[in-house]
Design a protein around this motif. Sequence first.
Motif, PDB file in Angstrom:
ATOM      1  N   GLY A  38     -15.207  31.583  17.945  1.00 22.04           N
ATOM      2  CA  GLY A  38     -14.872  31.291  16.568  1.00 22.04           C
ATOM      3  C   GLY A  38     -15.963  30.558  15.826  1.00 22.04           C
ATOM      4  N   PHE A  39     -15.817  30.522  14.518  1.00 24.72           N
ATOM      5  CA  PHE A  39     -16.631  29.716  13.609  1.00 24.72           C
ATOM      6  C   PHE A  39     -17.999  30.265  13.284  1.00 24.72           C
ATOM      7  N   SER A  80     -15.909  23.015  18.486  1.00 26.33           N
ATOM      8  CA  SER A  80     -16.215  21.593  18.362  1.00 26.33           C
ATOM      9  C   SER A  80     -17.383  21.359  17.428  1.00 26.33           C
ATOM     10  N   LEU A  81     -18.345  22.282  17.413  1.00 21.94           N
ATOM     11  CA  LEU A  81     -19.482  22.125  16.507  1.00 21.94           C
ATOM     12  C   LEU A  81     -19.165  22.663  15.133  1.00 21.94           C
ATOM     13  N   ALA A  98     -16.254  23.017  13.410  1.00 22.59           N
ATOM     14  CA  ALA A  98     -15.332  22.307  12.518  1.00 22.59           C
ATOM     15  C   ALA A  98     -16.019  21.164  11.776  1.00 22.59           C
ATOM     16  N   PRO A  99     -16.743  20.277  12.481  1.00 22.43           N
ATOM     17  CA  PRO A  99     -17.440  19.222  11.732  1.00 22.43           C
ATOM     18  C   PRO A  99     -18.462  19.790  10.755  1.00 22.43           C
ATOM     19  N   CYS A 100     -19.096  20.897  11.156  1.00 23.41           N
ATOM     20  CA  CYS A 100     -20.082  21.507  10.279  1.00 23.41           C
ATOM     21  C   CYS A 100     -19.432  21.943   8.986  1.00 23.41           C
ATOM     22  N   PHE A 101     -18.257  22.532   9.090  1.00 26.24           N
ATOM     23  CA  PHE A 101     -17.531  22.977   7.918  1.00 26.24           C
ATOM     24  C   PHE A 101     -17.170  21.793   7.037  1.00 26.24           C
ATOM     25  N   LEU A 102     -16.735  20.713   7.680  1.00 24.37           N
ATOM     26  CA  LEU A 102     -16.414  19.506   6.916  1.00 24.37           C
ATOM     27  C   LEU A 102     -17.640  18.999   6.172  1.00 24.37           C
TER      28      LEU A 102
END
Lengths: 360, 266, 313
Positions: free
Chosen positions: A285-286, A342-343, A345-349
């Motif tokens: 994902g992501f 894990s990488l 989601a914070p990147c999206f934020l």
Amino acid sequence: MAAVNILATRPQALRLPGHWLIGGLAGALCGIVLLAVGIGAVAITPAQSLSILAELIGLDVGVPFTEQQQAVLLTIRLPRVLFGALVGAGLAMAGAAMQGVFRNPLADPGIIGVSSGAALAAVLCIRTNGWLFGKAGGMLAVYQLPIAAFLGGSLVAFIVYRLARREGTLSVGLLLLAGIALAMLAEALRGALIFAATDDQLRSVTFWSLGSLGAASWVNLSMVAALVLPAMMWLGRLARPLDALLLGEAEARHLGFDVTTVTRLAMLAATLIVGATVAFAGIIGFIGLVAPHLIRLAAGPSHRTLLPGAALLGACLVVLADLLARTVVSPAEMPLGVVTASLGAPCFLWLLLQERGFRS
Amino acid sequence: MMLEARQIGVIRGGKVLLDNVSLTLLPGHVTALLGPNGAGKSTLLKVLTGDVTPTYGAVYLDGRPLEGWSLVDRARRRAVVPQESSLAFPFTAFEVVLLGRAPHVALRETPRDVAIAQQAMARTRVDHLAARAYPSLSGGERQRVQFSRALAQIWEALPDGSARWLLLDEPTASLDLAHQYKAMAVVRQLAKEGVGVVVVVHDLNLAAYVADEIVLLDRGRITAEGRPEDVLTAERIRAVFGLDVIVTPHPHHGRPCVVPLYANGE
Amino acid sequence: MMTLRRWCAVVGLISLGLGILGAGSGCRRDVTTQAAVRTVTDAAGQPVAIRDVSRVVAAGGSVTEIVYALGAESLLVGCDASSLYPEAATKLPQVGYVRALSSEGVLSLRPTLVLTVPEAGPPEALAQLRASGVPVLVVPAEPSLEGVKKKIRAVAQALDRAAEGEALIRQLESDMAQVQSYLAGRPARPKVMFIYARGQGAANVAGRDTAAAEMIRLAGGVNAFDFEGYKPLTAEAAVAAAPEVILLPARGLESSGGIAGVLSMPGVNQTPAGRNRRIVAVDDLLLLGFGPRTGQGVMELARLLHPENTSEK
């Protein structure tokens, strides 16, 4: 279709020129591939790595290495790293194309239901202990899971496509709705199958869905490449039609583009890419969501830069993520999907915070 | 060399949107489609652009049915300025105008294409917006950028000498007063250069200013067709729009000026 | 569109064909025969040549257990996440879960032999290990007494501890003989429902042809359900089956919230087992691992199903 206006306000002056970005990313990818090939659970020094690679082209650099190191580098790490690059590039490009077709920056490559269909087929295969193909024996039995996943993904995408066809044209709104509906249906069926599964089967399913490049081999790599590379080339040629499509379907038609054919081609390419990658690597994902966003942030939304840029960035990201997955809990491995989530989601934020900064 | 609508009928969901409408449009002329809401103006324009397939009847371009023309061939000759256009991604205004060159571009945009886009933006006075992100522009600015895009699309005369067409669907809806007339001035210049223009407008005076011919639609039918001074009469306006007006010639250029009549306090 | 689809299909078929050819030709390396090479037949009936057992990686809880039971633990350099008995095994370097092994991870331990079970995967990892010259022995793992004996024999043969292996088998047989004599005076065969619980809310019950059913049978009980495999627990099915005892693996009991938690599962309260609160648990590996302690597991279960102080005449 309501569009989410993320990244709406960044002025052009802060954009990177397209050629620099592509060149830079290509260089970074080469570096990252070399790095990833040189690091792993088995100890191989950089000098030995170079020596092994040099020997491939007939050069003798003089640094000795064992046969096992050579086997590890050439038959385990190299295909795995290249596989990771291919998966990352394909997913990112498919994501960028789907964001263009749906005119929605939140689209990810699985939006037309391919990932859900593939996941459902995989669970079915695991639950029936490969009943469908196991009897056939031989190579078909060995590849039963990837074949099932690929067919499942393609089938769902095909159903979505047929549902969205109306009087010879393809309605993007219907595509989206059909994709969501079928994904939900597939998830429900998957849940039902999992509910009645044994502990062992459940663990198999879980590991498969978390994603991993562990199934990489030269053979698998070439199979996936045979499907993904042509699909990526098609998408590359859709750069300008996708740009025009962003103005709206009617406007794109006024500019001379056959919107229906462009949408179909993009869907087909995305189906091939996602189907082939999910079949062998599970759900990653992501990448398809975040890589295009980052490129747009850096260089603007024109697909001529976005498509190759996202592909290169996606490749870098997956290779790096897999490197982490292989080394963080060595000699065991973390599932790749967990690392990308894990990488990612914070990147999206972070992207959202950036956008908030620009708006104010 | 003309754009014809032959006996067009559009019925959707039991409702008659257009009823046996026939129209002949000539290059070098500006034709304004007028009428109250629901008269079928936008529908007729969409039939002319090929976006809507009529239930019966057909559109002919240079004597051939519109369906027979490939999308690219149509795009090289005919540009459309839409009523509204949203964009979810931050293209710059210049990039949007450059997209107008797409039907003429083989592989990459040439410096000539870039120059044309710049000139198109200058002509509609949006060149100062070139580097701005399109979604950040106001409604009026966006419309003018769309107008530039359409200009860029039909900037050059075609090698085979066939006519160029510009179709505009309420292009002045978001523009302020000055820009409305400036835009229409550009439209008139284009007509002088040989472009055939069809424009849907609401404002009667604007129509009187810009049009060589006005087509008045009411409930899907053409009620009147002709020069502005012949179509825009007080009786006809009262009948179609339900408003009492005085029509008087403009003090400077003599075209009809429509002045609404209303008593104080009503 | 048609041509595109067709083209894709052709490309896909060609690459599949190439892949099959490629895999068929393979890159197996010949293991050169040296002195003292043992050949053991694996679960698929293929012979595996084993030379060197100085560094062994065991993937699969029961296999690891057997290695310890044979007294060969000094040969182990790594095991997998499911190897939880004896406790010493948990201190060894871990190469992942048996179904998701990392080939490079295993290779980093420089193994000379990999012992594993049929569920091991992914298949590419095993192929890569073999291609790197490490013999991989997949021992047979049928969930039955015969299966346990075959498993022990295979591991013992591989590690050249045949005598110790036979000793384990004799121990197993004597354990089972103890069970027989214990059950001799206890003709009752209580109905047992085996619950595979996975946290709150998700519970499956075992039918025939499962590892649990076999253990129940060996311990002098009768499985409450006759279907094949596992099915979700429903209140009606539980009441209709009317089990006298409910059995869970120890960790499953814990994750369900203990006896109270099991009693709150659908229908359990209306079964004889629920009403009499006859809910028992046995350690997971002991109960279902089908390893060397199988006999002890059966004995423990037999005692739970036929408590000492009750007379069943």
